[in-house]
Enzyme design. Structure first.
Site, PDB file in Angstrom:
ATOM      1  N   TYR A 148      24.790  53.349  53.788  1.00 21.30           N
ATOM      2  CA  TYR A 148      24.137  52.198  54.431  1.00 21.30           C
ATOM      3  C   TYR A 148      23.465  51.241  53.438  1.00 21.30           C
ATOM      4  O   TYR A 148      22.852  50.246  53.842  1.00 21.30           O
ATOM      5  CB  TYR A 148      23.157  52.662  55.507  1.00 21.30           C
ATOM      6  CG  TYR A 148      23.830  53.200  56.761  1.00 21.30           C
ATOM      7  CD1 TYR A 148      25.215  53.175  56.916  1.00 21.30           C
ATOM      8  CD2 TYR A 148      23.082  53.727  57.811  1.00 21.30           C
ATOM      9  CE1 TYR A 148      25.834  53.670  58.065  1.00 21.30           C
ATOM     10  CE2 TYR A 148      23.687  54.216  58.971  1.00 21.30           C
ATOM     11  CZ  TYR A 148      25.055  54.186  59.086  1.00 21.30           C
ATOM     12  OH  TYR A 148      25.646  54.663  60.229  1.00 21.30           O
TER      13      TYR A 148
ATOM     14  N   THR B  19      20.026  55.056  52.170  1.00 23.83           N
ATOM     15  CA  THR B  19      20.285  54.623  50.787  1.00 23.83           C
ATOM     16  C   THR B  19      21.676  54.978  50.274  1.00 23.83           C
ATOM     17  O   THR B  19      21.996  54.709  49.120  1.00 23.83           O
ATOM     18  CB  THR B  19      19.261  55.229  49.805  1.00 23.83           C
ATOM     19  OG1 THR B  19      19.388  56.661  49.835  1.00 23.83           O
ATOM     20  CG2 THR B  19      17.848  54.823  50.166  1.00 23.83           C
TER      21      THR B  19
ATOM     22  N   GLY C 247      28.154  61.932  53.230  1.00 23.35           N
ATOM     23  CA  GLY C 247      26.821  62.067  52.633  1.00 23.35           C
ATOM     24  C   GLY C 247      26.057  63.277  53.144  1.00 23.35           C
ATOM     25  O   GLY C 247      26.608  64.364  53.291  1.00 23.35           O
ATOM     26  N   VAL C 248      24.783  63.079  53.428  1.00 14.85           N
ATOM     27  CA  VAL C 248      23.911  64.149  53.911  1.00 14.85           C
ATOM     28  C   VAL C 248      24.470  64.764  55.192  1.00 14.85           C
ATOM     29  O   VAL C 248      24.470  65.979  55.373  1.00 14.85           O
ATOM     30  CB  VAL C 248      22.502  63.603  54.247  1.00 14.85           C
ATOM     31  CG1 VAL C 248      21.603  64.705  54.746  1.00 14.85           C
ATOM     32  CG2 VAL C 248      21.883  62.951  53.041  1.00 14.85           C
ATOM     33  N   ASP C 249      24.941  63.917  56.062  1.00 17.31           N
ATOM     34  CA  ASP C 249      25.469  64.341  57.357  1.00 17.31           C
ATOM     35  C   ASP C 249      26.610  65.351  57.168  1.00 17.31           C
ATOM     36  O   ASP C 249      26.598  66.451  57.757  1.00 17.31           O
ATOM     37  CB  ASP C 249      25.981  63.077  58.071  1.00 17.31           C
ATOM     38  CG  ASP C 249      26.092  63.232  59.567  1.00 17.31           C
ATOM     39  OD1 ASP C 249      25.659  64.279  60.096  1.00 17.31           O
ATOM     40  OD2 ASP C 249      26.605  62.306  60.204  1.00 17.31           O
TER      41      ASP C 249
ATOM     42  N   ASP D  52      19.719  69.266  46.643  1.00 17.36           N
ATOM     43  CA  ASP D  52      20.574  69.180  47.832  1.00 17.36           C
ATOM     44  C   ASP D  52      19.730  69.631  49.031  1.00 17.36           C
ATOM     45  O   ASP D  52      19.262  70.764  49.066  1.00 17.36           O
ATOM     46  CB  ASP D  52      21.760  70.116  47.602  1.00 17.36           C
ATOM     47  CG  ASP D  52      22.673  70.234  48.806  1.00 17.36           C
ATOM     48  OD1 ASP D  52      22.333  69.750  49.899  1.00 17.36           O
ATOM     49  OD2 ASP D  52      23.748  70.851  48.647  1.00 17.36           O
TER      50      ASP D  52
HETATM   51  P1  ADP Z   1      23.025  56.718  55.014  1.00 16.30           P
HETATM   52  O1  ADP Z   1      24.269  56.558  55.842  1.00 16.30           O
HETATM   53  O2  ADP Z   1      21.766  56.759  55.853  1.00 16.30           O
HETATM   54  O3  ADP Z   1      22.968  55.747  53.880  1.00 16.30           O
HETATM   55  P2  ADP Z   1      23.920  58.892  53.252  1.00 16.30           P
HETATM   56  O4  ADP Z   1      24.062  60.319  53.620  1.00 16.30           O
HETATM   57  O5  ADP Z   1      25.153  58.138  52.892  1.00 16.30           O
HETATM   58  O6  ADP Z   1      23.117  58.216  54.450  1.00 16.30           O
HETATM   59  O7  ADP Z   1      22.920  58.772  52.027  1.00 16.30           O
HETATM   60  C1  ADP Z   1      21.525  58.890  52.105  1.00 16.30           C
HETATM   61  C2  ADP Z   1      20.993  59.422  50.781  1.00 16.30           C
HETATM   62  O8  ADP Z   1      21.187  60.839  50.723  1.00 16.30           O
HETATM   63  C3  ADP Z   1      21.689  58.872  49.533  1.00 16.30           C
HETATM   64  O9  ADP Z   1      20.684  58.560  48.581  1.00 16.30           O
HETATM   65  C4  ADP Z   1      22.558  60.034  49.059  1.00 16.30           C
HETATM   66  O10 ADP Z   1      22.723  60.022  47.642  1.00 16.30           O
HETATM   67  C5  ADP Z   1      21.729  61.215  49.472  1.00 16.30           C
HETATM   68  N1  ADP Z   1      22.458  62.495  49.667  1.00 16.30           N
HETATM   69  C6  ADP Z   1      23.781  62.719  49.836  1.00 16.30           C
HETATM   70  N2  ADP Z   1      24.015  64.037  49.986  1.00 16.30           N
HETATM   71  C7  ADP Z   1      22.805  64.666  49.925  1.00 16.30           C
HETATM   72  C8  ADP Z   1      22.368  66.021  49.990  1.00 16.30           C
HETATM   73  N3  ADP Z   1      23.225  67.020  50.184  1.00 16.30           N
HETATM   74  N4  ADP Z   1      21.031  66.275  49.893  1.00 16.30           N
HETATM   75  C9  ADP Z   1      20.135  65.277  49.710  1.00 16.30           C
HETATM   76  N5  ADP Z   1      20.489  63.987  49.633  1.00 16.30           N
HETATM   77  C10 ADP Z   1      21.807  63.681  49.729  1.00 16.30           C
END
Ligand code: ADP
Length: 174
Positions: free
Chosen positions: A126, A123, A32-34, A10
């Site tokens: 999007y 990934t 997601g990450v955001d 994470d």
């Molecule tokens: P985007 O909108 O750019 O696709 P996302 O956040 O939906 O961004 O996903 C980007 C990648 O980050 C995906 O592979 C997702 O599985 C991964 N992801 C989601 N949460 C986390 C986290 N807490 N730490 C690292 N990677 C994450």
């Protein structure tokens, strides 16, 4: 020389100078990450994002660009927000995805960040195919001149980790 390291985990748990956020152009949060970054980093990050929207980025942050804020309660000094392109099967948007990595490193250089953690931009929601996203991420970081000493790709699941590991000729997870 920039070293590239891989972590399965994470990104909000990493100790680095800068954590890169796969943001959307509103800069006002998402999934997601955001979502994870704002949840763990706390309200200071969103407060700075709102200021950016009220000043330089009235229409939002364009795809492929990057901008920094505080990292709030994360174990980092900055969050670098970048907006990945949505995957398209009919249009080649890989230049924009490469730009996310290049622009984030440029902002990191401006800040003086020497360790930077990246997620696999685009990934998730999007829908960019992981293998192609890993190729672009690795090729772009390798081709970018930067003072950043360590680029750490932080991959959320085993498949993502192994995809990046293959691209980097590193061993798979045990
Ligand atoms: P985007 O909108 O750019 O696709 P996302 O956040 O939906 O961004 O996903 C980007 C990648 O980050 C995906 O592979 C997702 O599985 C991964 N992801 C989601 N949460 C986390 C986290 N807490 N730490 C690292 N990677 C994450």
């Amino acid at each position: 020389m920039t070293s590239i390291t891989l972590v399965r985990g994470d990104i909000t748990q990493e100790s680095v100078d800068a954590v890169v956020n796969a943001a959307n152009s509103s800069l006002l949060g998402g999934g997601g990450v955001d979502g994870a970054i704002h949840r763990r980093g706390g309200p200071e990050i969103l407060a700075e994002c709102r200021k950016l929207r009220a000043s330089h980025y009235g229409k939002g942050l364009p795809t492929g660009r990057a901008v920094a804020t505080t990292a709030g309660r994360l174990d980092a000094r900055w969050v670098i927000h970048t907006v990945g392109p949505v995957w398209s099967a009919t249009e080649d948007r890989s230049g924009l995805l490469a730009s996310c990595y290049r622009e984030s490193l440029r902002v990191a250089d401006e800040l003086g960040a020497t360790t930077v953690a990246f997620p696999a931009i685009s990934t998730g929601v999007y829908r960019w195919p992981m293998d192609d996203a890993a190729r672009i991420a690795v090729e772009t970081v390798r081709a970018t001149a930067t003072g950043v000493e360590e680029v750490r790709f932080v991959l959320f699941d085993d498949t993502a980790y192994e995809t990046f590991a293959r691209r980097l000729d590193r061993p798979p997870l045990p």
